[in-house]
Design an enzyme around this catalytic site. Structure first.
Site, PDB file in Angstrom:
ATOM      1  N   HIS A 159       0.818  -1.225   0.000  1.00 26.63           N
ATOM      2  CA  HIS A 159       0.000   0.000   0.000  1.00 26.63           C
ATOM      3  C   HIS A 159       0.847   1.269   0.000  1.00 26.63           C
ATOM      4  O   HIS A 159       0.310   2.365  -0.195  1.00 26.63           O
ATOM      5  CB  HIS A 159      -0.945   0.012   1.206  1.00 26.63           C
ATOM      6  CG  HIS A 159      -1.985  -1.069   1.167  1.00 26.63           C
ATOM      7  ND1 HIS A 159      -2.829  -1.248   0.089  1.00 26.63           N
ATOM      8  CD2 HIS A 159      -2.314  -2.056   2.055  1.00 26.63           C
ATOM      9  CE1 HIS A 159      -3.631  -2.273   0.322  1.00 26.63           C
ATOM     10  NE2 HIS A 159      -3.332  -2.788   1.498  1.00 26.63           N
ATOM     11  N   ASP A 213      -2.416 -10.411  -2.747  1.00 21.59           N
ATOM     12  CA  ASP A 213      -3.033 -10.013  -1.479  1.00 21.59           C
ATOM     13  C   ASP A 213      -4.522  -9.731  -1.742  1.00 21.59           C
ATOM     14  O   ASP A 213      -4.907  -9.383  -2.861  1.00 21.59           O
ATOM     15  CB  ASP A 213      -2.336  -8.748  -0.951  1.00 21.59           C
ATOM     16  CG  ASP A 213      -2.791  -8.331   0.435  1.00 21.59           C
ATOM     17  OD1 ASP A 213      -2.116  -8.712   1.409  1.00 21.59           O
ATOM     18  OD2 ASP A 213      -3.823  -7.636   0.555  1.00 21.59           O
ATOM     19  N   HIS A 215      -6.186  -7.233  -0.821  1.00 20.79           N
ATOM     20  CA  HIS A 215      -6.371  -5.816  -1.114  1.00 20.79           C
ATOM     21  C   HIS A 215      -5.557  -5.392  -2.338  1.00 20.79           C
ATOM     22  O   HIS A 215      -4.462  -5.914  -2.570  1.00 20.79           O
ATOM     23  CB  HIS A 215      -5.938  -4.962   0.072  1.00 20.79           C
ATOM     24  CG  HIS A 215      -6.616  -5.308   1.363  1.00 20.79           C
ATOM     25  ND1 HIS A 215      -6.055  -6.149   2.295  1.00 20.79           N
ATOM     26  CD2 HIS A 215      -7.818  -4.930   1.863  1.00 20.79           C
ATOM     27  CE1 HIS A 215      -6.878  -6.270   3.330  1.00 20.79           C
ATOM     28  NE2 HIS A 215      -7.961  -5.550   3.090  1.00 20.79           N
ATOM     29  N   ASP A 302      -4.772 -12.870   3.199  1.00 21.04           N
ATOM     30  CA  ASP A 302      -6.084 -12.364   3.606  1.00 21.04           C
ATOM     31  C   ASP A 302      -7.172 -12.727   2.598  1.00 21.04           C
ATOM     32  O   ASP A 302      -8.335 -12.361   2.763  1.00 21.04           O
ATOM     33  CB  ASP A 302      -6.049 -10.847   3.882  1.00 21.04           C
ATOM     34  CG  ASP A 302      -5.096 -10.067   2.996  1.00 21.04           C
ATOM     35  OD1 ASP A 302      -4.599 -10.629   1.996  1.00 21.04           O
ATOM     36  OD2 ASP A 302      -4.855  -8.884   3.301  1.00 21.04           O
TER      37      ASP A 302
HETATM   38  N1  Q9C Z   1     -12.865  -2.473   6.222  1.00 18.13           N
HETATM   39  C1  Q9C Z   1      -2.631  -5.250   4.035  1.00 18.13           C
HETATM   40  O1  Q9C Z   1      -3.253  -6.288   3.937  1.00 18.13           O
HETATM   41  N2  Q9C Z   1      -8.151  -1.421   6.999  1.00 18.13           N
HETATM   42  N3  Q9C Z   1      -3.199  -4.100   4.447  1.00 18.13           N
HETATM   43  C2  Q9C Z   1      -9.178  -1.745   6.092  1.00 18.13           C
HETATM   44  C3  Q9C Z   1     -11.586  -2.177   5.685  1.00 18.13           C
HETATM   45  C4  Q9C Z   1      -6.818  -1.381   6.441  1.00 18.13           C
HETATM   46  C5  Q9C Z   1      -4.612  -4.007   4.750  1.00 18.13           C
HETATM   47  C6  Q9C Z   1     -10.539  -1.875   6.710  1.00 18.13           C
HETATM   48  C7  Q9C Z   1      -6.440  -2.663   5.752  1.00 18.13           C
HETATM   49  C8  Q9C Z   1      -5.002  -2.672   5.292  1.00 18.13           C
HETATM   50  C9  Q9C Z   1      -1.171  -5.221   3.778  1.00 18.13           C
HETATM   51 ZN    ZN Z   2      -4.238  -7.177   2.395  1.00 17.30          ZN
END
Ligand code: Q9C
Ligand code: ZN
Length: 360
Positions: A159, A213, A215, A302
């Site tokens: 990110h 990932d 996301h 995830d």
């Molecule tokens: N409802 C990684 O997996 N919060 N980052 C999101 C959504 C942040 C994830 C909440 C998620 C970051 C590296």
């Molecule tokens: Zn993630």
């Protein structure tokens, strides 16, 4: 198969994060990588090495100098100016039509970050540097002829953009490694590799980054968006409903020289193993067409059905199959650890992916 791991990850231990206006216990915790490490040792898959120490040059090739200088001193300056000792988190964010540069000790966090899920504590920068060193060490091993390396990075990186952190990420480990693979060690002036420099006459090494990932890897996408020498392909939750919301759509295809070299596969909730593997095959076909010299795999777990912040439905059986398909590309591959928050399943899923990658 070599794993690169640094215990310095534990220097980063956030006290909390904000989610939907609530101050919550963080999902991104030190035990995540300890679970994976224990499973690797239990499964006996290959040696585990500490990272080599790299200087800032390969990181400066991806992140801005002022951003790196900020990260290095953010916590101590924040505390000295009266910020909470628990962690650095912004109160005012630079956004669209209010993005003038303002970088006082209590304000810079709002200039250099895009959400409230990436607190900075005293050891964050050192941990992030160790994670980047792990990714760079894996890249160096590939340049030296290794076929597969696993950088067990924490904090994660995908990110983080050129000058922006968020989503638990500070330095973009995968992007740093991908650029390093692209240019080799010689052009970056990196010392202590113990290897003779790569001759400049070598053909350019195009690199593909595949991000699996849950996301979207918004930071990696930004870093390579205008480049045609690094292909970015990401399979992730549709940002229409999931983080990071403001990037990761299918019509983001790259710009300028990079037009056509960014490929997003946003997916619906409830994605099953079969559905995921079918989409993965499309992503792999695009990578095969690009014909890179190296693959960097941003690997998050995830996507697992039991993940507390994901909504896909993959089972543990998926990961060896995913690894097996990726291995069929036949490319020297650097696996870079990203997310994954179902603590009890992380070890099995990581071992599964790596086992799949070492088959074929
Ligand atoms: N409802 C990684 O997996 N919060 N980052 C999101 C959504 C942040 C994830 C909440 C998620 C970051 C590296
Ligand atoms: Zn993630």
């Amino acid at each position: 198969m070599v794993t690169i791991f640094s215990p310095d990850h534990a220097l980063h231990d956030a006290p909390h994060e904000f989610l939907d206006g609530k101050l919550i216990v963080p999902h991104e915790v030190p035990i995540r990588v300890q679970m994976i490490l224990d499973a690797l040792e239990g499964a006996g898959i290959g040696p585990i090495q500490p990272p080599r120490a790299f200087d800032l040059n390969p990181i400066r090739a991806v992140h801005d100098d002022d951003y790196l200088a900020y990260l290095a001193l953010a916590y101590e300056r924040w505390v000295a100016a009266g910020g909470a000792a628990a962690a650095v988190l912004p109160s005012t964010l630079a956004v669209r039509w209010m993005s003038r540069r303002s970088v006082g000790p209590l304000v810079a966090p709002g200039y250099y970050s895009f959400d409230l899920s990436a607190p900075i504590v005293a050891g964050t920068y050192r941990a992030a540097r160790a994670a980047a060193d792990a990714a760079l060490t894996g890249a160096a091993l590939l340049l030296e002829g290794q076929q597969l390396a696993y950088a067990l990075c924490r904090p994660p990186g995908h990110h983080a953009g050129r000058d922006l952190y968020g989503g638990y990420c500070y330095l973009n480990n995968a992007a740093i490694a991908a650029h390093f693979l692209r240019v080799g060690s010689w052009e970056l002036g990196v010392s202590k590799l113990g290897q003779s420099p790569t001759p400049n006459s070598q053909p350019p090494r195009r690199v593909a980054v595949l991000d699996i990932d849950f996301h979207h890897g918004n930071g990696t996408q930004q870093i390579f968006y205008e480049r045609d020498d690094v292909l970015f392909v990401s399979i992730h939750a549709d940002p229409v409903r999931e983080y990071p919301y403001f990037a990761g759509y299918a019509d983001e295809c790259g710009a300028g020289a990079g037009a056509g070299f960014n490929l997003n596969f946003p997916l619906e909730a409830g994605v099953t193993n079969a559905r995921y593997l079918a989409v993965l095959d499309q992503a792999l076909a695009a990578i095969a067409d690009f014909a890179p010299r190296f693959l960097v795999l941003s690997a998050g777990f995830d996507t697992f059905g039991g993940d507390p912040i994901g909504d896909f439905a993959l089972t543990a059986d998926a990961y060896p199959l995913i690894g097996g398909r990726i291995a069929m590309l036949g490319l020297p591959t650097l696996v870079v650890q990203e997310g994954g928050y179902a603590l009890a399943a992380l070890g099995e899923n990581a071992v599964g992916l790596l086992r799949g990658l070492t088959k074929n």
